[in-house]
Design a protein around this motif. Structure first.
Motif, mmCIF file in Angstrom:
data_model
loop_
_atom_site.group_PDB
_atom_site.id
_atom_site.type_symbol
_atom_site.label_atom_id
_atom_site.label_comp_id
_atom_site.label_asym_id
_atom_site.label_seq_id
_atom_site.Cartn_x
_atom_site.Cartn_y
_atom_site.Cartn_z
ATOM 1 N N MET A 1 0.616 -1.276 -0.221
ATOM 2 C CA MET A 1 -0.344 -0.154 0.367
ATOM 3 C C MET A 1 1.309 0.961 0.087
ATOM 4 O O MET A 1 0.867 2.336 -1.006
ATOM 5 N N ASP A 2 1.714 1.148 0.739
ATOM 6 C CA ASP A 2 2.896 2.432 0.810
ATOM 7 C C ASP A 2 3.148 2.643 -0.711
ATOM 8 O O ASP A 2 3.290 3.408 -1.233
ATOM 9 N N ASP A 3 3.675 1.552 -1.722
ATOM 10 C CA ASP A 3 4.036 1.792 -2.826
ATOM 11 C C ASP A 3 2.682 1.672 -4.146
ATOM 12 O O ASP A 3 3.134 1.813 -4.741
ATOM 13 N N GLN A 4 1.586 2.101 -3.119
ATOM 14 C CA GLN A 4 0.488 2.437 -4.012
ATOM 15 C C GLN A 4 -0.070 1.359 -5.076
ATOM 16 O O GLN A 4 -0.569 1.454 -6.496
ATOM 17 N N ALA A 5 0.842 0.354 -4.533
ATOM 18 C CA ALA A 5 0.421 -1.128 -5.235
ATOM 19 C C ALA A 5 -1.070 -2.108 -5.097
ATOM 20 O O ALA A 5 -0.721 -2.797 -4.213
ATOM 21 N N PHE A 6 -1.824 -1.240 -5.106
ATOM 22 C CA PHE A 6 -2.658 -1.370 -4.727
ATOM 23 C C PHE A 6 -3.595 -3.020 -5.144
ATOM 24 O O PHE A 6 -4.503 -3.371 -4.154
ATOM 25 N N ASP A 7 -3.774 -3.628 -6.043
ATOM 26 C CA ASP A 7 -4.087 -4.301 -6.571
ATOM 27 C C ASP A 7 -3.389 -5.462 -5.677
ATOM 28 O O ASP A 7 -4.116 -6.955 -5.785
ATOM 29 N N GLN A 8 -2.078 -5.341 -5.901
ATOM 30 C CA GLN A 8 -1.003 -6.497 -4.793
ATOM 31 C C GLN A 8 -0.795 -6.690 -3.796
ATOM 32 O O GLN A 8 -1.969 -7.620 -3.197
ATOM 33 N N ALA A 9 -1.796 -5.617 -3.228
ATOM 34 C CA ALA A 9 -2.153 -5.404 -1.177
ATOM 35 C C ALA A 9 -3.466 -6.457 -1.564
ATOM 36 O O ALA A 9 -3.814 -7.128 -0.483
ATOM 37 N N LEU A 10 -4.023 -5.903 -2.010
ATOM 38 C CA LEU A 10 -5.747 -6.191 -2.621
ATOM 39 C C LEU A 10 -5.171 -7.997 -2.292
ATOM 40 O O LEU A 10 -6.539 -8.349 -2.195
ATOM 41 N N ALA A 11 -4.261 -8.058 -3.279
ATOM 42 C CA ALA A 11 -4.890 -9.737 -3.564
ATOM 43 C C ALA A 11 -4.121 -10.547 -2.423
ATOM 44 O O ALA A 11 -4.565 -11.244 -1.582
ATOM 45 N N THR A 12 -3.145 -9.620 -1.670
ATOM 46 C CA THR A 12 -2.328 -10.179 0.090
ATOM 47 C C THR A 12 -3.547 -10.135 0.675
ATOM 48 O O THR A 12 -3.510 -11.294 1.523
ATOM 49 N N LEU A 13 -3.879 -9.044 0.760
ATOM 50 C CA LEU A 13 -5.410 -9.470 2.579
ATOM 51 C C LEU A 13 -5.826 -10.503 1.742
ATOM 52 O O LEU A 13 -6.480 -11.047 3.002
ATOM 53 N N ASN A 14 -6.686 -10.660 0.822
ATOM 54 C CA ASN A 14 -7.653 -10.822 0.712
ATOM 55 C C ASN A 14 -7.430 -13.254 0.434
ATOM 56 O O ASN A 14 -7.677 -14.144 1.130
ATOM 57 N N ARG A 15 -5.818 -12.608 0.792
ATOM 58 C CA ARG A 15 -5.643 -14.692 0.960
ATOM 59 C C ARG A 15 -5.587 -14.349 2.590
ATOM 60 O O ARG A 15 -5.792 -15.479 2.732
ATOM 61 N N ILE A 16 -5.488 -13.385 3.546
ATOM 62 C CA ILE A 16 -5.584 -13.831 4.741
ATOM 63 C C ILE A 16 -7.528 -14.389 5.114
ATOM 64 O O ILE A 16 -7.760 -14.781 5.815
ATOM 65 N N ARG A 17 -8.479 -13.426 4.480
ATOM 66 C CA ARG A 17 -9.126 -13.240 4.398
ATOM 67 C C ARG A 17 -10.306 -15.021 4.078
ATOM 68 O O ARG A 17 -11.138 -15.179 4.438
ATOM 69 N N GLU A 18 -9.342 -15.366 3.091
ATOM 70 C CA GLU A 18 -9.703 -16.439 2.856
ATOM 71 C C GLU A 18 -9.785 -17.402 3.631
ATOM 72 O O GLU A 18 -10.406 -18.384 3.636
ATOM 73 N N HIS A 19 -8.963 -17.928 4.851
ATOM 74 C CA HIS A 19 -8.984 -18.840 5.841
ATOM 75 C C HIS A 19 -9.335 -17.863 6.932
ATOM 76 O O HIS A 19 -9.698 -18.339 8.391
ATOM 77 N N ASN A 20 -9.666 -16.227 7.281
ATOM 78 C CA ASN A 20 -9.778 -15.979 8.463
ATOM 79 C C ASN A 20 -10.660 -14.814 8.301
ATOM 80 O O ASN A 20 -10.268 -13.753 8.406
#
Length: 399
Positions: free
Chosen positions: A160-179
Protein backbone atom coordinates in the motif's frame (compact mmCIF):
# COMPACT_ATOMS: atom_id res chain seq x y z
CA UNK A 1 25.40 -30.35 44.11
CA UNK A 2 28.69 -29.10 45.52
CA UNK A 3 27.29 -29.30 49.05
CA UNK A 4 26.18 -32.90 48.52
CA UNK A 5 29.63 -33.93 47.32
CA UNK A 6 31.26 -32.30 50.31
CA UNK A 7 28.98 -34.20 52.69
CA UNK A 8 29.64 -37.49 50.90
CA UNK A 9 33.41 -36.97 51.04
CA UNK A 10 33.22 -36.08 54.72
CA UNK A 11 31.30 -39.30 55.43
CA UNK A 12 33.83 -41.36 53.48
CA UNK A 13 36.77 -39.80 55.30
CA UNK A 14 34.99 -40.24 58.62
CA UNK A 15 34.40 -43.89 57.90
CA UNK A 16 38.04 -44.48 57.03
CA UNK A 17 39.17 -42.62 60.13
CA UNK A 18 36.81 -44.72 62.21
CA UNK A 19 38.28 -47.90 60.78
CA UNK A 20 41.73 -47.02 61.97
CA UNK A 21 40.91 -45.22 65.20
CA UNK A 22 38.14 -47.29 66.78
CA UNK A 23 39.14 -50.38 68.81
CA UNK A 24 35.88 -52.14 67.94
CA UNK A 25 34.93 -50.99 64.49
CA UNK A 26 32.13 -53.51 63.91
CA UNK A 27 31.77 -56.33 61.44
CA UNK A 28 29.88 -56.64 58.15
CA UNK A 29 29.45 -59.90 56.25
CA UNK A 30 27.83 -60.05 52.82
CA UNK A 31 26.99 -63.45 51.31
CA UNK A 32 25.66 -63.67 47.74
CA UNK A 33 25.43 -66.88 45.65
CA UNK A 34 28.32 -68.53 47.43
CA UNK A 35 30.47 -65.45 47.61
CA UNK A 36 31.29 -64.03 51.00
CA UNK A 37 32.66 -60.57 51.65
CA UNK A 38 33.80 -59.53 55.10
CA UNK A 39 34.70 -55.97 56.17
CA UNK A 40 34.44 -53.57 59.00
CA UNK A 41 31.52 -51.18 59.33
CA UNK A 42 33.56 -48.07 58.49
CA UNK A 43 34.87 -49.70 55.33
CA UNK A 44 31.34 -50.69 54.33
CA UNK A 45 30.16 -47.12 54.87
CA UNK A 46 33.08 -45.80 52.85
CA UNK A 47 32.24 -48.14 49.96
CA UNK A 48 28.60 -47.05 50.03
CA UNK A 49 29.66 -43.41 49.86
CA UNK A 50 32.03 -44.15 46.99
CA UNK A 51 29.24 -46.00 45.15
CA UNK A 52 26.97 -42.98 45.60
CA UNK A 53 29.70 -40.72 44.24
CA UNK A 54 30.18 -43.00 41.25
CA UNK A 55 26.45 -42.89 40.46
CA UNK A 56 26.45 -39.12 40.68
CA UNK A 57 29.48 -38.94 38.39
CA UNK A 58 27.83 -41.15 35.77
CA UNK A 59 24.65 -39.07 35.92
CA UNK A 60 26.63 -35.89 35.51
CA UNK A 61 28.53 -37.30 32.55
CA UNK A 62 25.20 -38.35 31.03
CA UNK A 63 23.89 -34.80 31.26
CA UNK A 64 27.06 -33.09 30.04
CA UNK A 65 26.31 -33.25 26.26
CA UNK A 66 22.80 -31.85 26.77
CA UNK A 67 24.05 -29.12 29.08
CA UNK A 68 26.80 -28.23 26.64
CA UNK A 69 24.23 -28.03 23.84
CA UNK A 70 21.97 -25.81 25.93
CA UNK A 71 24.86 -23.59 26.89
CA UNK A 72 25.93 -23.30 23.26
CA UNK A 73 22.36 -22.45 22.22
CA UNK A 74 22.11 -19.79 24.92
CA UNK A 75 25.40 -18.32 23.78
CA UNK A 76 24.15 -18.23 20.18
CA UNK A 77 20.91 -16.53 21.23
CA UNK A 78 22.87 -13.96 23.25
CA UNK A 79 25.12 -13.36 20.26
CA UNK A 80 22.13 -12.99 17.94
CA UNK A 81 20.54 -10.61 20.45
CA UNK A 82 23.69 -8.49 20.51
CA UNK A 83 23.69 -8.41 16.70
CA UNK A 84 20.05 -7.32 16.66
CA UNK A 85 20.75 -4.62 19.25
CA UNK A 86 23.65 -3.34 17.19
CA UNK A 87 21.41 -3.43 14.15
CA UNK A 88 18.71 -1.29 15.79
CA UNK A 89 21.38 1.13 16.99
CA UNK A 90 22.68 1.40 13.43
CA UNK A 91 19.15 2.04 12.16
CA UNK A 92 18.64 4.77 14.73
CA UNK A 93 21.87 6.34 13.51
CA UNK A 94 20.59 6.27 9.94
CA UNK A 95 22.91 3.45 8.82
CA UNK A 96 20.17 1.37 7.17
CA UNK A 97 22.55 -0.81 5.17
CA UNK A 98 24.51 -1.85 8.24
CA UNK A 99 21.33 -2.21 10.30
CA UNK A 100 19.79 -4.62 7.80
CA UNK A 101 22.98 -6.69 7.67
CA UNK A 102 23.24 -6.95 11.46
CA UNK A 103 19.56 -7.82 11.91
CA UNK A 104 19.73 -10.71 9.49
CA UNK A 105 23.23 -12.00 10.33
CA UNK A 106 22.06 -13.86 13.41
CA UNK A 107 18.35 -14.07 12.66
CA UNK A 108 18.24 -17.87 12.45
CA UNK A 109 19.89 -18.15 15.87
CA UNK A 110 17.68 -15.48 17.38
CA UNK A 111 14.91 -16.22 19.81
CA UNK A 112 12.56 -14.22 17.55
CA UNK A 113 13.75 -14.61 13.94
CA UNK A 114 10.38 -13.44 12.62
CA UNK A 115 10.88 -9.97 14.10
CA UNK A 116 14.40 -9.71 12.67
CA UNK A 117 13.29 -10.62 9.16
CA UNK A 118 10.24 -8.34 9.26
CA UNK A 119 12.42 -5.46 10.44
CA UNK A 120 14.89 -6.19 7.63
CA UNK A 121 12.02 -6.28 5.13
CA UNK A 122 10.86 -2.84 6.28
CA UNK A 123 14.39 -1.50 5.91
CA UNK A 124 14.62 -2.85 2.36
CA UNK A 125 11.21 -1.28 1.70
CA UNK A 126 12.45 2.10 2.95
CA UNK A 127 15.40 1.77 0.61
CA UNK A 128 13.03 1.07 -2.31
CA UNK A 129 14.36 -2.46 -2.87
CA UNK A 130 11.26 -4.65 -3.40
CA UNK A 131 13.26 -7.76 -4.33
CA UNK A 132 15.19 -7.78 -1.05
CA UNK A 133 12.04 -6.88 0.85
CA UNK A 134 10.15 -9.84 -0.58
CA UNK A 135 13.15 -12.08 0.07
CA UNK A 136 13.20 -11.22 3.76
CA UNK A 137 9.44 -11.70 3.96
CA UNK A 138 9.81 -15.13 2.39
CA UNK A 139 12.48 -16.08 4.92
CA UNK A 140 10.26 -14.80 7.74
CA UNK A 141 7.50 -17.13 6.56
CA UNK A 142 9.92 -20.06 6.25
CA UNK A 143 11.13 -19.51 9.81
CA UNK A 144 7.63 -19.11 11.28
CA UNK A 145 4.98 -20.71 9.03
CA UNK A 146 2.44 -20.30 11.84
CA UNK A 147 2.90 -16.53 11.57
CA UNK A 148 1.86 -16.38 7.91
CA UNK A 149 -0.84 -13.79 8.64
CA UNK A 150 1.65 -11.44 10.30
CA UNK A 151 3.96 -11.71 7.29
CA UNK A 152 1.11 -11.11 4.84
CA UNK A 153 -0.10 -8.07 6.81
CA UNK A 154 3.39 -6.56 6.74
CA UNK A 155 3.59 -7.25 3.02
CA UNK A 156 0.19 -5.63 2.38
CA UNK A 157 1.16 -2.51 4.35
CA UNK A 158 4.32 -2.09 2.31
CA UNK A 159 2.48 -2.72 -0.96
CA UNK A 160 0.00 0.00 0.00
CA UNK A 161 2.91 2.36 0.71
CA UNK A 162 4.07 1.68 -2.86
CA UNK A 163 0.50 2.31 -4.10
CA UNK A 164 0.48 -1.24 -5.47
CA UNK A 165 -3.18 -1.46 -4.54
CA UNK A 166 -4.03 -4.50 -6.68
CA UNK A 167 -1.20 -6.50 -5.13
CA UNK A 168 -2.16 -5.35 -1.63
CA UNK A 169 -5.77 -6.38 -2.27
CA UNK A 170 -4.65 -9.84 -3.39
CA UNK A 171 -2.45 -10.18 -0.29
CA UNK A 172 -5.25 -9.20 2.09
CA UNK A 173 -7.67 -11.55 0.35
CA UNK A 174 -5.25 -14.42 1.01
CA UNK A 175 -5.68 -13.74 4.72
CA UNK A 176 -9.45 -13.50 4.44
CA UNK A 177 -9.64 -16.84 2.60
CA UNK A 178 -8.96 -18.71 5.85
CA UNK A 179 -9.79 -15.97 8.36
CA UNK A 180 -12.65 -13.78 7.06
CA UNK A 181 -12.96 -11.87 10.35
CA UNK A 182 -9.29 -11.02 10.80
CA UNK A 183 -9.57 -7.57 12.40
CA UNK A 184 -6.31 -6.03 11.21
CA UNK A 185 -6.79 -7.38 7.70
CA UNK A 186 -10.26 -5.81 7.56
CA UNK A 187 -8.91 -2.48 8.81
CA UNK A 188 -6.18 -2.49 6.17
CA UNK A 189 -8.70 -3.46 3.53
CA UNK A 190 -10.94 -0.54 4.50
CA UNK A 191 -7.97 1.83 4.32
CA UNK A 192 -7.13 0.36 0.91
CA UNK A 193 -10.67 0.92 -0.40
CA UNK A 194 -10.58 4.46 0.97
CA UNK A 195 -7.30 5.25 -0.77
CA UNK A 196 -8.57 3.72 -4.04
CA UNK A 197 -11.83 5.64 -3.63
CA UNK A 198 -13.73 2.38 -4.04
CA UNK A 199 -16.62 3.81 -2.06
CA UNK A 200 -19.21 1.09 -2.53
CA UNK A 201 -16.76 -1.64 -1.48
CA UNK A 202 -15.82 0.46 1.55
CA UNK A 203 -19.45 0.86 2.60
CA UNK A 204 -20.03 -2.89 2.24
CA UNK A 205 -17.09 -3.54 4.56
CA UNK A 206 -17.86 -0.97 7.27
CA UNK A 207 -20.63 -2.94 9.10
CA UNK A 208 -18.15 -5.73 9.84
CA UNK A 209 -15.63 -3.18 11.09
CA UNK A 210 -18.14 -1.53 13.41
CA UNK A 211 -18.46 -4.84 15.24
CA UNK A 212 -14.69 -5.02 15.74
CA UNK A 213 -13.28 -2.64 18.32
CA UNK A 214 -10.93 -0.96 19.00
CA UNK A 215 -11.19 0.94 15.68
CA UNK A 216 -12.19 4.49 16.77
CA UNK A 217 -15.79 5.39 15.90
CA UNK A 218 -14.56 8.76 14.62
CA UNK A 219 -12.46 6.97 12.00
CA UNK A 220 -15.39 4.82 10.92
CA UNK A 221 -17.66 7.87 10.69
CA UNK A 222 -15.04 9.71 8.64
CA UNK A 223 -14.77 6.82 6.17
CA UNK A 224 -18.57 6.55 5.99
CA UNK A 225 -18.93 10.28 5.38
CA UNK A 226 -16.23 10.29 2.70
CA UNK A 227 -17.88 7.37 0.91
CA UNK A 228 -21.41 8.78 0.93
CA UNK A 229 -20.20 12.27 0.03
CA UNK A 230 -18.57 10.90 -3.13
CA UNK A 231 -21.56 8.73 -4.04
CA UNK A 232 -24.04 11.57 -3.46
CA UNK A 233 -22.04 13.77 -5.85
CA UNK A 234 -22.21 11.23 -8.68
CA UNK A 235 -23.22 13.25 -11.79
CA UNK A 236 -25.17 10.26 -13.12
CA UNK A 237 -27.47 10.26 -10.08
CA UNK A 238 -31.10 11.29 -10.58
CA UNK A 239 -33.52 12.39 -7.87
CA UNK A 240 -35.08 8.94 -7.17
CA UNK A 241 -31.63 7.41 -7.07
CA UNK A 242 -30.52 10.17 -4.73
CA UNK A 243 -33.40 9.40 -2.36
CA UNK A 244 -32.59 5.68 -2.38
CA UNK A 245 -28.94 6.40 -1.62
CA UNK A 246 -29.89 8.85 1.15
CA UNK A 247 -31.91 6.08 2.81
CA UNK A 248 -28.65 4.14 3.18
CA UNK A 249 -26.95 6.95 5.09
CA UNK A 250 -26.90 6.18 8.85
CA UNK A 251 -29.33 8.43 10.70
CA UNK A 252 -26.48 9.54 12.96
CA UNK A 253 -24.73 11.11 9.95
CA UNK A 254 -27.65 12.66 8.07
CA UNK A 255 -27.00 15.98 9.76
CA UNK A 256 -23.33 15.95 8.74
CA UNK A 257 -22.82 19.21 6.77
CA UNK A 258 -20.71 17.56 4.09
CA UNK A 259 -23.45 15.05 3.32
CA UNK A 260 -26.21 17.67 3.45
CA UNK A 261 -24.21 19.81 1.03
CA UNK A 262 -23.53 16.91 -1.37
CA UNK A 263 -27.23 15.99 -1.38
CA UNK A 264 -28.30 19.63 -1.85
CA UNK A 265 -25.96 20.11 -4.80
CA UNK A 266 -27.37 17.04 -6.53
CA UNK A 267 -30.93 18.16 -5.78
CA UNK A 268 -30.18 21.54 -7.33
CA UNK A 269 -28.62 19.88 -10.37
CA UNK A 270 -31.74 17.74 -10.77
CA UNK A 271 -33.91 20.86 -10.66
CA UNK A 272 -35.22 20.44 -7.10
CA UNK A 273 -33.80 23.81 -6.00
CA UNK A 274 -36.61 24.55 -3.54
CA UNK A 275 -36.09 21.19 -1.80
CA UNK A 276 -32.35 21.84 -1.64
CA UNK A 277 -32.94 25.32 -0.15
CA UNK A 278 -35.31 23.97 2.51
CA UNK A 279 -32.95 21.16 3.53
CA UNK A 280 -29.92 23.46 3.72
CA UNK A 281 -31.82 26.01 5.78
CA UNK A 282 -33.04 23.31 8.17
CA UNK A 283 -29.52 21.90 8.51
CA UNK A 284 -28.14 25.37 9.28
CA UNK A 285 -30.66 25.85 12.06
CA UNK A 286 -29.52 22.58 13.63
CA UNK A 287 -25.79 22.93 13.00
CA UNK A 288 -24.08 25.98 11.58
CA UNK A 289 -21.57 25.36 8.81
CA UNK A 290 -19.62 27.81 6.63
CA UNK A 291 -19.80 25.66 3.48
CA UNK A 292 -23.57 25.32 3.77
CA UNK A 293 -24.25 29.03 4.18
CA UNK A 294 -21.95 29.87 1.26
CA UNK A 295 -23.83 27.36 -0.88
CA UNK A 296 -27.14 28.84 0.26
CA UNK A 297 -26.11 32.17 -1.20
CA UNK A 298 -25.37 30.48 -4.56
CA UNK A 299 -28.74 28.70 -4.88
CA UNK A 300 -30.76 30.18 -7.79
CA UNK A 301 -34.13 30.04 -6.05
CA UNK A 302 -36.93 31.73 -8.08
CA UNK A 303 -38.23 33.44 -4.92
CA UNK A 304 -35.06 35.44 -4.49
CA UNK A 305 -36.65 37.99 -2.15
CA UNK A 306 -37.82 35.30 0.27
CA UNK A 307 -34.43 33.59 0.07
CA UNK A 308 -32.75 36.86 1.05
CA UNK A 309 -35.18 37.32 3.91
CA UNK A 310 -34.43 33.80 5.17
CA UNK A 311 -30.69 34.45 5.02
CA UNK A 312 -30.96 37.80 6.78
CA UNK A 313 -32.82 36.09 9.63
CA UNK A 314 -29.57 34.32 10.51
CA UNK A 315 -27.84 37.70 10.89
CA UNK A 316 -29.70 38.36 14.13
CA UNK A 317 -27.59 35.66 15.82
CA UNK A 318 -24.47 35.96 13.63
CA UNK A 319 -24.07 39.60 12.60
CA UNK A 320 -20.31 39.32 12.04
CA UNK A 321 -20.11 35.95 10.30
CA UNK A 322 -18.09 36.65 7.10
CA UNK A 323 -19.54 33.66 5.20
CA UNK A 324 -23.10 34.67 6.05
CA UNK A 325 -22.41 38.28 5.07
CA UNK A 326 -20.97 37.07 1.76
CA UNK A 327 -24.11 35.04 1.07
CA UNK A 328 -26.57 37.82 1.94
CA UNK A 329 -24.46 40.15 -0.20
CA UNK A 330 -24.82 37.79 -3.17
CA UNK A 331 -28.55 37.43 -2.56
CA UNK A 332 -28.92 41.21 -2.32
CA UNK A 333 -27.14 41.42 -5.70
CA UNK A 334 -29.70 39.00 -7.17
CA UNK A 335 -32.47 41.19 -5.81
CA UNK A 336 -30.83 44.27 -7.38
CA UNK A 337 -30.34 45.85 -3.95
CA UNK A 338 -27.01 47.37 -4.91
CA UNK A 339 -26.36 49.45 -1.80
CA UNK A 340 -27.26 46.64 0.58
CA UNK A 341 -25.18 44.17 -1.44
CA UNK A 342 -22.14 46.48 -1.36
CA UNK A 343 -22.48 47.03 2.39
CA UNK A 344 -22.72 43.30 3.12
CA UNK A 345 -19.80 42.39 0.85
CA UNK A 346 -17.50 45.12 2.13
CA UNK A 347 -18.32 44.17 5.75
CA UNK A 348 -17.52 40.52 4.97
CA UNK A 349 -14.18 41.51 3.42
CA UNK A 350 -13.31 43.73 6.37
CA UNK A 351 -13.73 40.76 8.71
CA UNK A 352 -12.01 38.19 6.51
CA UNK A 353 -10.72 39.02 3.04
CA UNK A 354 -11.22 36.18 0.56
CA UNK A 355 -10.85 35.81 -3.22
CA UNK A 356 -14.56 34.88 -3.37
CA UNK A 357 -15.61 38.04 -1.60
CA UNK A 358 -13.40 40.22 -3.78
CA UNK A 359 -14.80 38.59 -6.93
CA UNK A 360 -18.38 39.15 -5.74
CA UNK A 361 -17.67 42.79 -4.93
CA UNK A 362 -15.95 43.25 -8.29
CA UNK A 363 -18.99 41.86 -10.14
CA UNK A 364 -21.26 44.20 -8.17
CA UNK A 365 -19.11 47.26 -8.92
CA UNK A 366 -18.98 46.28 -12.57
CA UNK A 367 -22.76 46.04 -12.57
CA UNK A 368 -23.23 49.54 -11.17
CA UNK A 369 -20.63 50.98 -13.52
CA UNK A 370 -17.73 51.68 -11.11
CA UNK A 371 -15.08 50.07 -13.32
CA UNK A 372 -12.06 51.48 -11.46
CA UNK A 373 -13.24 50.18 -8.07
CA UNK A 374 -14.15 46.87 -9.69
CA UNK A 375 -10.61 46.53 -11.07
CA UNK A 376 -9.15 47.18 -7.62
CA UNK A 377 -11.44 44.51 -6.13
CA UNK A 378 -10.40 41.98 -8.76
CA UNK A 379 -6.72 42.77 -8.22
CA UNK A 380 -7.11 42.32 -4.50
CA UNK A 381 -8.82 38.98 -5.04
CA UNK A 382 -6.03 37.86 -7.36
CA UNK A 383 -3.46 38.72 -4.69
CA UNK A 384 -5.40 36.70 -2.13
CA UNK A 385 -5.98 33.68 -4.33
CA UNK A 386 -3.89 30.56 -3.97
CA UNK A 387 -2.92 27.88 -6.48
CA UNK A 388 -5.88 25.76 -7.44
CA UNK A 389 -8.51 27.97 -5.79
CA UNK A 390 -11.79 28.44 -7.57
CA UNK A 391 -13.66 31.72 -7.65
CA UNK A 392 -17.39 31.09 -8.13
CA UNK A 393 -19.48 33.73 -9.77
CA UNK A 394 -22.72 35.10 -8.39
CA UNK A 395 -26.06 33.88 -9.67
CA UNK A 396 -27.76 36.06 -12.29
CA UNK A 397 -29.83 38.99 -11.16
CA UNK A 398 -33.43 38.00 -10.51
CA UNK A 399 -35.92 39.52 -12.95
Amino acid sequence: MKGGLAIALALALGALAGHFLLQDNGYVLVSFQGYVVEMSVPIALALLVLAYLAVRLVAWLWRVPRQLGEATARARVRWAGRQATRGYIAIAAGKLDQGERLLTRGARRSGAPLMNYLAAARLAHQRNDPDRRDGWLRMAYEQEPAAADAVLLAQAEMQMDDQAFDQALATLNRIREHNPKHGQALRLLAALYWRRQDWRALLDLLPALRAMPPLPPAKLNLWTTDAFEALLADPALDEPGLDRLWDEVPKLLRGEPRLVLARARTLARCGAVATAEAEVRRALRERWDASLIRFYGELPLPEAAQQLKNAEAFLRERPEDPDLLLSVGRLSFRNQLWGKARSYLETSLSIRPTPEGCAALGQLLDRIGDREAAARAYQRGLALSTAGSKTPTMAPVAR
